[in-house]
Design an enzyme around this catalytic site. Structure first.
Site, PDB file in Angstrom:
ATOM      1  N   LYS A 153      -3.327   3.111  -8.374  1.00 28.25           N
ATOM      2  CA  LYS A 153      -2.026   3.869  -8.373  1.00 28.25           C
ATOM      3  C   LYS A 153      -0.931   3.043  -9.333  1.00 28.25           C
ATOM      4  CE  LYS A 153      -3.323   7.552  -6.200  1.00 28.25           C
ATOM      5  NZ  LYS A 153      -2.754   8.008  -5.076  1.00 28.25           N
ATOM      6  N   GLN A 208     -11.261   1.114   4.287  1.00 28.08           N
ATOM      7  CA  GLN A 208     -11.392   1.932   3.091  1.00 28.08           C
ATOM      8  C   GLN A 208     -11.467   1.061   1.830  1.00 28.08           C
ATOM      9  OE1 GLN A 208      -7.578   3.577   3.746  1.00 28.08           O
ATOM     10  NE2 GLN A 208      -6.420   2.449   2.307  1.00 28.08           N
ATOM     11  N   ASP A 227      -8.353   6.804  -5.289  1.00 22.15           N
ATOM     12  CA  ASP A 227      -8.401   5.253  -5.140  1.00 22.15           C
ATOM     13  C   ASP A 227      -8.976   4.581  -3.868  1.00 22.15           C
ATOM     14  OD1 ASP A 227      -5.001   4.027  -4.345  1.00 22.15           O
ATOM     15  OD2 ASP A 227      -6.104   5.807  -3.684  1.00 22.15           O
ATOM     16  N   ASP A 254      -5.150   0.208  10.380  1.00 18.32           N
ATOM     17  CA  ASP A 254      -4.861   1.125   9.497  1.00 18.32           C
ATOM     18  C   ASP A 254      -5.550   2.548   9.952  1.00 18.32           C
ATOM     19  OD1 ASP A 254      -4.901   2.783   6.671  1.00 18.32           O
ATOM     20  OD2 ASP A 254      -3.282   1.628   6.936  1.00 18.32           O
ATOM     21  N   ASN A 255      -4.853   3.607  10.348  1.00 20.40           N
ATOM     22  CA  ASN A 255      -5.535   4.911  10.409  1.00 20.40           C
ATOM     23  C   ASN A 255      -6.783   5.051  11.430  1.00 20.40           C
ATOM     24  OD1 ASN A 255      -3.608   6.620   9.176  1.00 20.40           O
ATOM     25  ND2 ASN A 255      -4.398   6.220   7.170  1.00 20.40           N
ATOM     26  N   GLU A 275      -2.494   1.847  14.223  1.00 21.04           N
ATOM     27  CA  GLU A 275      -1.506   2.705  13.312  1.00 21.04           C
ATOM     28  C   GLU A 275      -1.862   4.056  13.424  1.00 21.04           C
ATOM     29  OE1 GLU A 275      -1.949   3.559   9.819  1.00 21.04           O
ATOM     30  OE2 GLU A 275       0.101   3.927   9.161  1.00 21.04           O
ATOM     31  N   LYS A 306       4.866  -0.664  -2.063  1.00 17.74           N
ATOM     32  CA  LYS A 306       3.253  -0.196  -2.115  1.00 17.74           C
ATOM     33  C   LYS A 306       2.698  -0.236  -3.278  1.00 17.74           C
ATOM     34  CE  LYS A 306       3.990   3.403   0.379  1.00 17.74           C
ATOM     35  NZ  LYS A 306       3.685   4.782   1.022  1.00 17.74           N
ATOM     36  N   TYR A 307       3.613  -0.250  -4.524  1.00 21.50           N
ATOM     37  CA  TYR A 307       2.861   0.018  -5.702  1.00 21.50           C
ATOM     38  C   TYR A 307       3.620  -0.918  -6.732  1.00 21.50           C
ATOM     39  CZ  TYR A 307       2.028   4.313  -3.364  1.00 21.50           C
ATOM     40  OH  TYR A 307       1.565   5.196  -2.450  1.00 21.50           O
TER      41      TYR A 307
END
Lengths: 614, 614
Positions: A229, A289, A324, A360-361, A389, A499-500
């Site tokens: 990204k 992930q 991604d 995360d998640n 989270e 983040k990017y």
């Protein structure tokens, strides 16, 4: 006319109740043992040094005198210990034990009839009633305690008789963790914005001086290149765009490797050690992930979701696509190999000194996986803290807490009005036996409209609320600078999100002095180190949020645009003297306050954090 | 300075979580299944024909679509049935099944992933999102359902896929009884005051016309002579004093014999049969206590409490003595023989046609004994109704209900003020899954001060409250005559209590017309046949007790001395039209009422019982 009778000839038989062979069934009933979660399926949570107060309803037929204990066993111990339960009346009993070691404690309740105390109670009542002929009673007492004893002697014996003892079959658990599981100030930062691990290391003294206990880093692993990204979540990255740290894995390695842009493994270990010396723990982000370039996609394709034609499926939450990101299949044929490998990722970092993980998640991965993984990790290192989270519905959020997550993000960022905060805290208090909140005031994904519109006063108000309502709270880099520009109107994403892209950072925000004062106040004030002592105060103003926690009174003006005045009404039940002094932990000022109505006036976003002078 | 770190090196290991061998552990969570009592240890209660509504929290990780059912099994059935659970949102599910037979039903919950519905949901969202390239999705759908199917056909299939099914291990119970267990009007009378069984038989037509479902008789067995109590509980009986029916047993027999003063066994059987023809059931009093002359004291001395010198102990609750009563020892060496004999007493009467028992003081006998006995009796005759007379603390009262008592006396007689009634009903509603109330307005032991002071208006108010607040209620002979003279000031005992002397009775009380109207109203009005539909109404007057139950509105003036006026405030939520007519079931008059404030004025002790015109 008579009510129509339904024929009871249609009734079928009930289940018979089998009786034991020799002794009659126990007479004593033990019910409503607390604390427990879901009928004992899950343990309650405590931190080391806590006193676990146990209550139960214990009774039997007739009026015999009972005795009862809580039986408890520390982790790994073979023998049970006992602590007395005292009768409070109305069949309620209460006792406690202290959990002075981390790990899983077990407890249960036992009770018995004390025939001697029962006899003594009966005789004393008869004496009080004026009865003088007590031949029969005397013979009974002597049969219990000894033929030669006089009535006076029999009445004085403390025999500790235990007859017909019943012990609950149920075993209740207490998961005891270290204090950090409950209490700490967290600071989230992207190492790449601080100049890698070396730069973070240089920032440590300042972070320590600000009073943070945890510095949390988004994923530190190599970042994928395929489908990377770009800035502001552009579908295609431009040359030089660093990509999202959550797109984990490249030719340079996966979850056990380090992004060379940040440093080497040695740099990381040195950071962890320096942090520990400064009194800070480094928390890593465990995100299950995979970027398209992660080594596992070629090394273990069988662990991933695939279409019937064999191609791998990237993550989706239709209609959203995450090109991604690829997700593993927890039910793949080699699920055991996969689960072991995931555990081993965590253990790799544990072996390298990391004992705090922000996950995360977790709600998109099986609950049973987390229950197993957390237990596996704690077998090796019982002090590991896991932060969940999971922004999802309450059933999943609470279940993740129950299966072992030490603490959890909450809905705090979306609860800005007074009524919303009251509802949130009521929910958290309901869950407080097994769920510990962490009130992050912002995250890289969540820049709430309240902060966008409110500017500095909004940031100040939210900081005080987070830091005083919850024993664990956090901020993400930029909060201290009141960074509040969204990527577009109506979005909760930051413009030019970190983040990017890299955002070179210095710790120089205008809110740092307030942060320092709050963290100092929290460390010095036990009342701010727990969540279950909250009591709302009437302020007669919906913009003034008032509450008391033991000897600390807070009033926060959540109106970021206008000053507000109102009251802090202290009811008698708070237990303060009729008049008393308070010291504002933020300003240092002292005021004279009282039970009843106290006048309050606060500028936009300002707050009082008042400690009652002892 | 940094917070002192407690070393986590003291932490011990947690318990490992074992994984299954082949399949991964289930992903679906099933929690909070209702209705249940004490984690499923006890069944809930229903009556025949009821719809049992089952709810649960059911969810898993990710966003797959789930399906769920309640599995239930009637008593004695081998195969399980299924009824669907529907998702309500927020992980809440709901379904139901009807219990159309008496006995113990069992149910549990099962859930699964519907891969087809999940696929369809995913594809629909993508189509709604404007996605057109669905090759991969098509291949997945075809892999699930068939390679030849088109996308449209795949989206239309109702495949009922059940993948990864999970069934709760827990089995929950529903004890289903006949309607009389929940709903009925009870009349208590001493047969000896009516001329024995023959006299009672003659009174049956009138009792039936008054609308009573149950006629309850204190113990009908021979009465002991030794230590017989005299009139007004005199310690020594005079010649001709009949003694208390609860001093059971003489040379003429024990609990399976009949006091010849009342008639013969044949007279009793004829009474039972005549009653049944008239639509009335005869309830017997099961009192586990023994006069000094009871055959068991010589036949089975080993079953009784004795002093060390071997002499039998009469009953006591120090400093009170009950010299006319002996109690059995439920833990005697031959406890099994004793328990069997007690059960056989009940079964004797069941075999002779009695299917309702009022049990005297069950809280002074072991809970486990009742659980066993009730199950044993119901195995033979499932429709037997047991009423628990236990005036004791809530823990025991509720436990007796949980172990099988169909209904229970309550604290009703002592709850006369509005706030007291509100507290009582809140408690009863909390217990309503397993505890059914019976609101006796008076008993031979309880003549409350309110009735003593209030006279007829007090009797009327209490009658209406009992008959409308509770589906089961009762009165004891003399209530209809407003009999209210205590044995002394401050006592709840009657003067010249019928417990110790014969009081020749005719059914001629001034309250009979009101009783008749109330019983008729109750039978015609489903709203008055349940307890859990109660909603209090604001009346703006502490002397006016107002409440609504579905389509019935009640207002009672509990002031026995003065008329009272106030309101019945009907909130919108009751679901009535803005204006509507009501018919007073007591007076026959019609009024026009409305949502909101309705003016009410009532004479002392009078009440409105209004049914909303449909």
């Amino acid at each position: 006319m008579p009510l129509e009778r339904l024929s009871f000839m249609t009734c079928e038989s009930l289940t018979a109740v089998p009786l034991p062979r020799n002794e009659p069934p126990p007479r004593i009933q033990i019910q409503r043992v607390e604390p427990q979660v879901d009928c004992g399926r899950f343990p309650v949570k405590r931190t080391i040094g806590a006193e676990v107060v146990v209550t139960a309803s214990i009774f039997r037929d007739g009026h015999d005198v009972l005795g009862a204990v809580v039986r408890y066993r520390p982790p790994g111990a073979r023998r049970w210990r006992e602590a007395p339960l005292e009768p409070l009346g109305n069949d309620d009993w209460r006792g406690s034990f202290v959990v002075d070691a981390c790990g899983r404690w077990t407890f249960t309740v036992a009770a018995w009839t004390d025939r001697v105390a029962s006899w003594q109670d009966e005789v004393r009542r008869k004496l009080d009633g004026g009865q003088t002929d007590l031949e029969g009673e005397l013979s009974e007492g002597q049969a219990l305690l000894g033929a030669e004893l006089s009535l006076e002697k029999l009445l004085a014996v403390d025999a500790q008789d235990r007859h017909g003892e019943v012990e609950l079959e149920l075993r209740l658990g207490v998961d005891v963790e270290r204090v950090l599981a409950r209490f700490g100030a967290w600071y989230e930062l992207f190492p790449r914005s601080f100049g890698g691990f070396a730069g973070v290391e240089q920032a440590l003294p300042k972070l320590a001086e600000l009073g943070f206990e945890v510095v949390y880093l988004p994923p530190i692993h190599p970042i994928g290149e395929t489908n990377r990204k770009g800035r502001n979540n552009a579908l295609v990255a431009k040359a030089g765009d660093p990509g999202s740290p959550w797109a984990i894995g490249s030719a340079l390695g996966g979850h056990t490797a380090i992004d060379p842009e940040l440093g080497t493994l040695e740099d990381f270990l040195r950071l962890v050690a320096s942090a520990r010396e400064a009194g800070i723990e480094i928390a890593l982000d465990f995100a299950i992930q995979y970027s398209p370039d992660h080594p596992w996609l070629t090394g273990h394709p069988e662990w991933f979701h695939r279409r019937p034609d064999g191609t791998l499926k990237y993550a989706e939450n239709p209609p959203k696509k995450y090109q991604d990101i690829y997700n593993v299949n927890f039910e793949s044929e080699d699920w055991r190999g996969l689960w072991d490998a995931l555990r081993d990722v965590v253990l790799f970092w544990v072996e390298h000194g990391v004992t705090v993980f922000r996950v995360d998640n977790p709600h998109t991965k099986p609950v049973a996986f987390w229950e197993w993984l957390i237990a596996e990790v704690r077998r090796v290192e019982p002090g590991v803290v896991f932060l969940s989270e999971a922004f999802t519905r309450p059933a999943m959020m609470t279940t993740l807490a129950k299966v072992g997550f030490s603490q959890s993000y909450t809905y705090f960022t979306w609860k800005n009005r007074k009524a919303e905060l009251e509802e949130l805290m009521a929910q958290i208090l309901e869950w407080s036996q097994f769920y510990r909140p962490n009130f992050f005031a912002n995250t890289p994904d969540i820049l709430h409209e309240y902060l966008q519109r409110g500017g500095r006063p909004a940031f100040e108000a939210r900081l005080v609320l987070a830091a005083t309502l919850s024993p664990s709270y956090g901020i993400y880099s930029g909060f201290e600078n009141c960074e509040n520009v969204p990527v577009r109107e109506g979005s909760e994403e930051y413009l030019d999100s970190e983040k990017y892209e890299v955002k070179p950072r210095k710790l120089d925000g205008e809110l740092l002095p307030l942060i320092r004062k709050l963290n100092e106040a929290r460390r010095a004030t036990p009342a701010l180190q727990r969540v279950d002592n909250l009591r709302w105060l009437d302020t007669e103003n919906a913009q003034l949020v008032g509450y008391v926690k033991d000897d600390v009174i807070c009033v926060v003006n959540i109106d970021y645009a206008a000053p507000q005045e109102g009251l802090a009404v202290l009811p008698v039940q708070v237990g303060f003297p009729p008049a008393f002094n308070v010291r504002d932990l933020l300003s240092g000022e002292t005021y004279a306050w009282r039970i009843g109505r106290n006048y309050v006036k606060l500028a936009p976003g300002k707050a009082h954090v008042l400690r009652v002078a002892s």
